[in-house]
Write a protein that holds these residues in place. Structure first.
Motif, mmCIF file in Angstrom:
data_model
loop_
_atom_site.group_PDB
_atom_site.id
_atom_site.type_symbol
_atom_site.label_atom_id
_atom_site.label_comp_id
_atom_site.label_asym_id
_atom_site.label_seq_id
_atom_site.Cartn_x
_atom_site.Cartn_y
_atom_site.Cartn_z
ATOM 1 N N THR A 54 47.060 4.954 67.576
ATOM 2 C CA THR A 54 47.297 4.678 66.027
ATOM 3 C C THR A 54 46.824 5.871 65.377
ATOM 4 N N PRO A 55 47.715 5.911 63.999
ATOM 5 C CA PRO A 55 47.117 7.224 63.314
ATOM 6 C C PRO A 55 45.949 7.172 62.497
ATOM 7 N N ASP A 56 45.388 5.684 62.425
ATOM 8 C CA ASP A 56 44.112 5.413 61.871
ATOM 9 C C ASP A 56 43.112 5.266 62.488
ATOM 10 N N PRO A 57 42.134 6.110 62.786
ATOM 11 C CA PRO A 57 41.124 5.699 63.679
ATOM 12 C C PRO A 57 39.843 4.803 63.138
ATOM 13 N N LEU A 58 40.053 4.432 61.709
ATOM 14 C CA LEU A 58 39.246 3.562 61.459
ATOM 15 C C LEU A 58 39.656 2.067 61.207
ATOM 16 N N TRP A 59 40.601 1.784 61.917
ATOM 17 C CA TRP A 59 41.615 0.564 61.830
ATOM 18 C C TRP A 59 40.528 -0.660 61.950
ATOM 19 N N TRP A 60 39.458 -0.394 62.986
ATOM 20 C CA TRP A 60 38.740 -1.574 63.309
ATOM 21 C C TRP A 60 37.512 -2.015 62.278
#
Length: 311
Positions: A54-60
């Motif tokens: 994923t390009p967004d590491p802060l998705w969680w």
């Protein structure tokens, strides 16, 4: 998995294709338990690949649906994984119906309607889950949320009907249903209070859902454990049986008393066996005294009191 994100697109597609092909093969030929485990494995593998790329590491910080909002490899993998997982759950429901029909109406599954009701609700759960991948959250948030809520709602209906629909099944299903129900309530409370976010809530809920479904699939047809045999009590019974004879008329009783011979006490004592009396044993003597007694017995046996004793 970090290297997988930087690999060429042709190589990155090899791993999910192989995993998907193996899982789909199991879906078409296995029983309910095998189909359930294959579906769970497909979901875990697809989520891990999507998280790693994923390009967004802060998705969680938001929710799992965030992974499917990107028009990249990770977004396609996430949405495809959710759709295939829903299809796997539908196949799982089909296998459940086949196995439950074999045992419906027997001692291990008393309610005949359960072979139709439970698989239908599980199939609806899979259909709602597939629409979560078909309709990403950035495409239509309303229908995306309704799909995920509908999947959870179908599972809650199955869980709440186990007492009536799954009568006769092994006691492990009843215990698991109570634990999962308490776990769902215990997960909703911290989510509403703001202690956990939506991503953690979704993870805990889906782990409990698949745990119960896999356990249920492996318990179909399993007989209930026989109750343990009661251990005999070592204490004697204090109850006595009293037999009450019917009361006879006075003239009948008098006639019986005249006909019955009465024995005198000395006759009764003469015919009563007496207990045997055992003579007490002489104490054992050792040493010189023992040899002296032995010599006296020898001389007494020969009848010669003048003969000297052997020492």
């Amino acid at each position: 998995m970090a290297l997988l994100a930087d690999a060429p697109s042709s190589l990155r597609l090899v791993a999910p294709r192989r995993a998907a092909s193996r899982a789909l093969t199991t879906l078409g030929t296995g029983n309910a338990s095998q189909v359930g485990y294959a579906t769970a494995a497909l979901l875990v593998i697809g989520l891990l690949i999507s998280i790693a790329t994923t390009p967004d590491p802060l998705w969680w910080h938001l929710h799992f649906s965030r992974l499917g909002t990107f028009a990249t490899f990770s977004g396609y993998v996430f949405n495809s994984t959710i759709i295939l997982t829903g299809v796997g759950v539908v196949f799982f429901a089909h296998r459940l119906r086949r196995q439950m029909r074999q045992h419906a109406g027997t001692a291990v599954l008393r309610n005949r309607r359960s072979a139709t009701f439970v698989p239908i609700m599980v199939a609806l759960l899979g259909i709602h889950l597939s629409f979560v991948g078909v309709i990403p959250v950035n495409l239509n948030e309303f229908w995306h949320d309704r799909s995920s809520t509908g999947a959870v709602f179908c599972f809650v209906i199955v869980l709440s009907s186990t007492k009536w629909m799954l009568r006769g099944m092994h006691a492990v299903i009843g215990r698991a249903s109570r634990r999962v129900g308490i776990g769902l309530v215990a997960t909703v409370v911290p989510y509403v209070a703001g202690f956990i976010n939506l991503a953690a809530f979704e993870l805990i809920v889906f782990v409990q859902v698949f745990y119960w479904l896999l356990l249920f699939a492996g318990t179909i047809g399993r007989p209930t454990d026989a109750p343990a045999a009661p251990t005999p009590s070592r204490t004697a019974s204090m109850h006595r049986t009293v037999v009450v004879a019917p009361r006879l008329p006075a003239e009948v009783a008098a006639g019986l008393s005249r006909r019955t011979p009465r024995l005198r006490p000395e006759v009764i004592a003469r015919h009563t066996p007496r207990p045997e009396r055992r003579e007490p044993r002489a104490p054992l003597v050792h040493g010189r005294a023992a040899r002296f007694q032995s010599a006296r017995r020898v001389s007494a046996g020969r009848g010669d009191p003048e003969r000297p004793a052997l020492v």
